[in-house]
Design a protein around this motif. Structure first.
Motif, PDB file in Angstrom:
ATOM      1  N   LEU B 274      46.771  11.713  23.318  1.00 53.53           N
ATOM      2  CA  LEU B 274      47.669  12.370  24.247  1.00 53.53           C
ATOM      3  C   LEU B 274      49.021  11.642  24.232  1.00 53.53           C
ATOM      4  O   LEU B 274      49.066  10.419  24.213  1.00 53.53           O
ATOM      5  N   VAL B 275      50.119  12.412  24.226  1.00 50.92           N
ATOM      6  CA  VAL B 275      51.458  11.818  24.229  1.00 50.92           C
ATOM      7  C   VAL B 275      52.081  11.999  25.614  1.00 50.92           C
ATOM      8  O   VAL B 275      52.092  13.106  26.150  1.00 50.92           O
ATOM      9  N   MET B 276      52.582  10.891  26.142  1.00 50.87           N
ATOM     10  CA  MET B 276      53.189  10.941  27.484  1.00 50.87           C
ATOM     11  C   MET B 276      54.576  10.317  27.471  1.00 50.87           C
ATOM     12  O   MET B 276      54.888   9.467  26.633  1.00 50.87           O
ATOM     13  N   HIS B 277      55.398  10.725  28.407  1.00 55.29           N
ATOM     14  CA  HIS B 277      56.747  10.160  28.557  1.00 55.29           C
ATOM     15  C   HIS B 277      57.179  10.394  30.009  1.00 55.29           C
ATOM     16  O   HIS B 277      57.023  11.502  30.504  1.00 55.29           O
ATOM     17  N   VAL B 291      57.071  16.174  18.391  1.00 55.11           N
ATOM     18  CA  VAL B 291      55.941  15.567  19.097  1.00 55.11           C
ATOM     19  C   VAL B 291      56.002  15.905  20.576  1.00 55.11           C
ATOM     20  O   VAL B 291      55.012  16.335  21.178  1.00 55.11           O
ATOM     21  N   ALA B 292      57.200  15.749  21.150  1.00 53.29           N
ATOM     22  CA  ALA B 292      57.357  15.970  22.592  1.00 53.29           C
ATOM     23  C   ALA B 292      57.006  17.397  22.975  1.00 53.29           C
ATOM     24  O   ALA B 292      56.482  17.651  24.060  1.00 53.29           O
ATOM     25  N   ASP B 293      57.303  18.331  22.085  1.00 55.22           N
ATOM     26  CA  ASP B 293      57.138  19.749  22.429  1.00 55.22           C
ATOM     27  C   ASP B 293      55.823  20.346  21.934  1.00 55.22           C
ATOM     28  O   ASP B 293      55.590  21.547  22.086  1.00 55.22           O
ATOM     29  N   ASP B 294      54.964  19.523  21.328  1.00 53.58           N
ATOM     30  CA  ASP B 294      53.698  20.032  20.803  1.00 53.58           C
ATOM     31  C   ASP B 294      52.704  20.201  21.946  1.00 53.58           C
ATOM     32  O   ASP B 294      52.232  19.208  22.534  1.00 53.58           O
ATOM     33  N   PRO B 295      52.396  21.416  22.356  1.00 52.30           N
ATOM     34  CA  PRO B 295      51.549  21.623  23.532  1.00 52.30           C
ATOM     35  C   PRO B 295      50.145  21.049  23.380  1.00 52.30           C
ATOM     36  O   PRO B 295      49.477  20.745  24.364  1.00 52.30           O
ATOM     37  N   LYS B 296      49.702  20.882  22.132  1.00 53.23           N
ATOM     38  CA  LYS B 296      48.357  20.333  21.930  1.00 53.23           C
ATOM     39  C   LYS B 296      48.328  18.829  22.184  1.00 53.23           C
ATOM     40  O   LYS B 296      47.290  18.275  22.526  1.00 53.23           O
ATOM     41  N   SER B 298      51.267  16.905  23.694  1.00 51.76           N
ATOM     42  CA  SER B 298      52.155  16.372  24.722  1.00 51.76           C
ATOM     43  C   SER B 298      51.701  16.746  26.122  1.00 51.76           C
ATOM     44  O   SER B 298      51.410  17.909  26.407  1.00 51.76           O
ATOM     45  N   ALA B 299      51.647  15.760  27.002  1.00 54.30           N
ATOM     46  CA  ALA B 299      51.297  16.005  28.412  1.00 54.30           C
ATOM     47  C   ALA B 299      52.530  15.850  29.295  1.00 54.30           C
ATOM     48  O   ALA B 299      52.415  15.672  30.509  1.00 54.30           O
ATOM     49  N   ILE B 300      53.698  15.927  28.697  1.00 51.49           N
ATOM     50  CA  ILE B 300      54.913  15.549  29.411  1.00 51.49           C
ATOM     51  C   ILE B 300      55.206  16.483  30.593  1.00 51.49           C
ATOM     52  O   ILE B 300      55.551  16.026  31.684  1.00 51.49           O
ATOM     53  N   THR B 301      55.038  17.790  30.411  1.00 54.89           N
ATOM     54  CA  THR B 301      55.299  18.687  31.547  1.00 54.89           C
ATOM     55  C   THR B 301      54.177  18.587  32.583  1.00 54.89           C
ATOM     56  O   THR B 301      54.416  18.699  33.775  1.00 54.89           O
ATOM     57  N   GLU B 302      52.977  18.316  32.101  1.00 55.87           N
ATOM     58  CA  GLU B 302      51.845  18.130  33.016  1.00 55.87           C
ATOM     59  C   GLU B 302      52.081  16.901  33.914  1.00 55.87           C
ATOM     60  O   GLU B 302      51.724  16.903  35.093  1.00 55.87           O
ATOM     61  N   GLN B 303      52.687  15.861  33.328  1.00 51.69           N
ATOM     62  CA  GLN B 303      53.001  14.673  34.130  1.00 51.69           C
ATOM     63  C   GLN B 303      53.901  15.046  35.304  1.00 51.69           C
ATOM     64  O   GLN B 303      53.710  14.573  36.427  1.00 51.69           O
ATOM     65  N   VAL B 304      54.893  15.891  35.038  1.00 49.52           N
ATOM     66  CA  VAL B 304      55.819  16.291  36.100  1.00 49.52           C
ATOM     67  C   VAL B 304      55.048  17.033  37.197  1.00 49.52           C
ATOM     68  O   VAL B 304      55.244  16.798  38.389  1.00 49.52           O
ATOM     69  N   GLU B 305      54.128  17.908  36.769  1.00 54.30           N
ATOM     70  CA  GLU B 305      53.321  18.656  37.734  1.00 54.30           C
ATOM     71  C   GLU B 305      52.459  17.708  38.578  1.00 54.30           C
ATOM     72  O   GLU B 305      52.403  17.825  39.803  1.00 54.30           O
ATOM     73  N   MET B 306      51.803  16.762  37.904  1.00 53.60           N
ATOM     74  CA  MET B 306      50.946  15.812  38.610  1.00 53.60           C
ATOM     75  C   MET B 306      51.770  14.945  39.569  1.00 53.60           C
ATOM     76  O   MET B 306      51.273  14.485  40.598  1.00 53.60           O
TER      77      MET B 306
END
Lengths: 407, 329
Positions: B274-277, B291-296, B298-306
């Motif tokens: 899993l890639v996070m930022h 990498v950042a935009d690969d939905p499989k 990247s969890a980057i937008t999920e981090q914002v939600e969490m």
């Protein structure tokens, strides 16, 4: 003239082990010591078997704080040039030298460079004529080696010791802590402890080259002590001091971001603290000083890195130093060499030991009297001590400066 | 109320599950207390995905977001979190405050306290500043980032993201990569992830690796390819612009060459890694867009939600005592 006799004293002359005797004082000086003839009209002060020792000569204070000096048994204080107007001018030196008399003598130190900027050497000789007893680089290091060489060379023939600060500024600029686990956990800007040894190494080579005397006001690391020992062994005219903070506290005291533990140099790790105790025991360290720097809330009630470094140390110097005797690290003779005789030698002033013909600057103290260090109850101008709440022993009962009792 | 129930894993009830007045850092929290906050956040993830997105439990309470350092996303996240719980949310920006006029931090804290805030969220550029304020006010204080020290809600949202993806955190290999020296995100994450029994590595240039970092229970690497080998989570850190040009690293392009997360480097991690930022990203410097935009991966937008859910949980838990919640008063 009026004679004053101190009887039943346990005398710590600074020259030998304590012995029971009396002291006769007249015209501000010690007339007889040991077994004395007491004139009929002498005023008698019964020491009741308590210690009578030379008044403390505090090498390197940042403020003239008479109540704190009185409480701490300090009869003379060497004032750092880091004042609101840096002491780089004969007039300022003259005023500072007169400011404590008669009860406390202030011995100002001349700024090594104009405005303490580290660029141009200041008028040491003129300042010496007006009372400067040493030349000091102040809180900071002189980064330019050429300037430091000229400071030392110019001070040497005047007989002025250069009082130096030992931190290589290229490493320590912006740092508020020593690199290590504590600084990393707290997220504080930090510098490696070797910044001290690097500064010492350069400066002792320059002192050796120029034949000057150099005193490092605070040496606090194992590597720093090694550099001092090596230089002493080579015959360099070097000496060094320390405050009780670096003997009693390690960098863990900064946990919880306590700004009273924000010091310069910063607190070190435990192995360096142990090295400092060894250096006290083996004679590497020559001077115990308070580094007295009272700071009010405007300087200390701030986030750690934004707060000013420094501690109010004048009143706690003696009690914390007596702990070294209780712990069997040193004896009383060595303690008062560290607190009085050695600082006097470094500064070139006739004081610091109890002997016939010397100024009657002395303290009568009860080394066992217990008290608790309390920020709110210190006599100092501000209570910024990192030792708040610590129970200690040792109180000054009387202080005499130039034969006069100071209350 | 659900909050007074007994925890099945610890047997603790009410305030015993989280006996802290403030949240100044992950340091000082027990593993079960971290897990408790994550458990509490789950309900808010569900609510935030529902149509209503609203709860009134903080109605009538005043939440002050005192941000002495610029922030867009964290401030927004705390504001949304407070509003979804019904609090009256006020934002104070340093740029428009009297801090610029020389008022001390303590004076500002006393002022906020006198306005009877019920919870204060603070961001400040100095390590320890939040603790300083917490000692001077009567209400709970929540650290939204202090200097290089801690950013506890970021670590909690990262932990929640990881836990939801993997089901657990214990035993996972996590690499924290980049400017660890100046990063409060790294410190809080190291504390949280090691407390939850992950195996944590830090990958950083030698000039950006803190002294004695291994004493925090992590393994340091300077070689990215070695450090990333086989890890389950790759957590990238933002590289501040002012550190890029000759100060701590020679240039952005050299940094990218050695420490940028490229698709090729990511190949060395576990296949499911899993890639996070924490954002905001410097695309093309510490992380490649692909990498950042690969939905499989990247969890980057999920981090914002969490982030919103975790902050709602923290605001709720820290105000329970004031609200007189059963078992917490």
């Amino acid at each position: 003239m009026s004679f004053r006799a101190i009887i039943n004293a346990e005398i710590v002359s600074g020259l030998s082990a304590p012995y029971r005797g009396d002291i006769l004082v007249n015209e501000g000086t010690v007339q007889q010591i040991g077994a004395i003839d007491i004139p009929a009209d002498a005023e008698i002060l019964d020491a009741k078997g308590k210690l009578v020792a030379p008044g403390i000569i505090d090498l390197g204070v940042f403020a003239i704080d008479k109540p704190a000096f009185r409480a701490g048994g300090i009869t003379r204080a060497a004032l750092m040039p880091d004042q609101s107007l840096p002491l780089d001018d004969p007039g300022l030196i003259q005023r500072a030298a007169a400011s404590g008399k008669p009860e406390i003598w202030v011995h100002p130190m001349a700024a090594a460079t104009r405005g303490l900027k580290g660029l141009e050497i200041a008028e040491f000789a003129l300042m010496q004529m007006d009372g400067a007893v040493a030349v000091s680089t102040g809180r900071g290091w002189i980064a330019d080696s050429g300037v430091m060489q000229r400071v030392l060379a110019y001070a040497a023939p005047l007989g002025l010791t250069v009082i130096a600060h030992a931190e290589d500024d290229g490493l320590t600029r912006g740092a508020v802590a020593t690199a290590g686990e504590t600084a990393t956990r707290l997220g504080l800007p930090h510098a490696p402890a070797i910044a001290e040894a690097m500064a010492i190494s350069r400066d002792v080579y320059l002192a050796e080259l120029t034949g000057a005397s150099i005193h490092f006001r605070q040496v606090t690391t194992a590597a720093g002590f090694a550099a001092i020992r090596a230089a002493k062994a080579r015959g360099v005219k070097v000496s060094c001091g320390i405050t009780p903070a670096h003997l009693n506290l390690s960098d863990i005291a900064m946990s919880d971001f306590r700004t009273f533990a924000h010091l310069s140099p910063p607190l070190r790790d435990e192995s360096d603290r142990q090295a400092a105790l060894e250096a006290i025991a083996d004679g590497t360290i020559d001077v115990l000083c308070s580094g007295h720097d009272p700071r009010g809330p405007e300087d200390k009630r701030l986030p750690f890195a934004d707060a000013a470094p420094g501690m109010a140390g004048a009143e706690t110097l003696l009690a914390l130093s007596l702990g070294l005797v209780r712990d069997d690290l040193i004896d009383y003779a060595r303690l008062f060499a560290l607190l009085a005789a050695n600082p006097a030698t470094i500064l070139g002033i006739d004081a610091g030991v109890l002997a016939v013909g010397m100024p009657a600057d002395l303290i009568i103290l009860d080394p066992g009297a217990p008290w608790k260090i309390d920020t709110a109850r210190l006599a100092a101008r501000a209570g910024n001590t990192p030792f708040d709440g610590l129970p200690v022993q040792g109180k000054v009962l009387h202080m005499m400066k130039g034969g006069q009792l100071i209350s | 109320m659900s909050s007074s129930r007994t925890s099945p894993s610890t047997g603790l009830t009410g305030a015993a599950q989280f006996p802290h007045r403030h949240l100044t850092g992950i340091s000082g929290l027990q593993p079960h207390e971290i897990a408790f906050l994550l458990d509490e956040a789950e309900q808010w993830v569900d609510l935030n995905r529902s149509a209503s997105k609203h709860d009134d439990r903080l109605a009538g309470l005043t939440q002050i977001n005192a941000f002495f350092e610029n922030s867009t996303r964290t401030l927004l996240s705390f504001e949304i979190a407070g509003k979804r719980l019904g609090a009256d949310v006020v934002n104070m920006h340093a740029a428009q405050s009297s801090v610029k006029k020389g008022e001390t931090l303590i004076d500002t804290a006393v002022t906020l306290n006198a306005m009877r805030a019920d919870i204060i969220v603070i961001r400040h550029s100095s390590s320890g500043a939040v603790q300083l304020i917490a000692d001077k006010v009567d209400c709970p204080v929540l650290n939204a980032g202090d200097g290089w020290h801690e950013h506890p809600t970021q670590a909690l949202l990262d932990a929640l993201t990881i836990r939801r993806r993997f089901g657990t955190i214990a035993g996972l290999k996590v690499a924290i990569c980049g400017d660890v020296l100046h990063s409060r995100v790294a410190r809080s994450n190291i504390l949280a992830l090691t407390a939850l029994a992950a195996e944590v590595r830090v990958i950083a240039p030698p000039t950006l690796t803190p002294t004695a970092i291994e004493r925090m229970g992590v393994t340091p690497y300077t070689d990215f390819n070695q450090g990333i080998a086989g890890v389950d989570v790759v957590m990238m850190l933002r590289l501040q612009n002012e550190r890029m040009n000759g100060g701590f690293i020679p240039s952005p392009r050299e940094y990218h060459a050695l420490y940028g997360l490229t698709p090729e480097r990511l190949e060395k991690a576990a296949p499911h890694a899993l890639v996070m930022h924490p954002g905001p990203m410097n695309r093309g410097v510490e992380i490649d867009s692909s990498v950042a935009d690969d939905p499989k991966r990247s969890a980057i937008t999920e981090q914002v939600e969490m982030g919103v859910a975790v902050r709602m949980a923290c605001l709720d838990v820290l105000t329970r005592r004031r609200r007189g919640v059963e078992g917490w008063a």
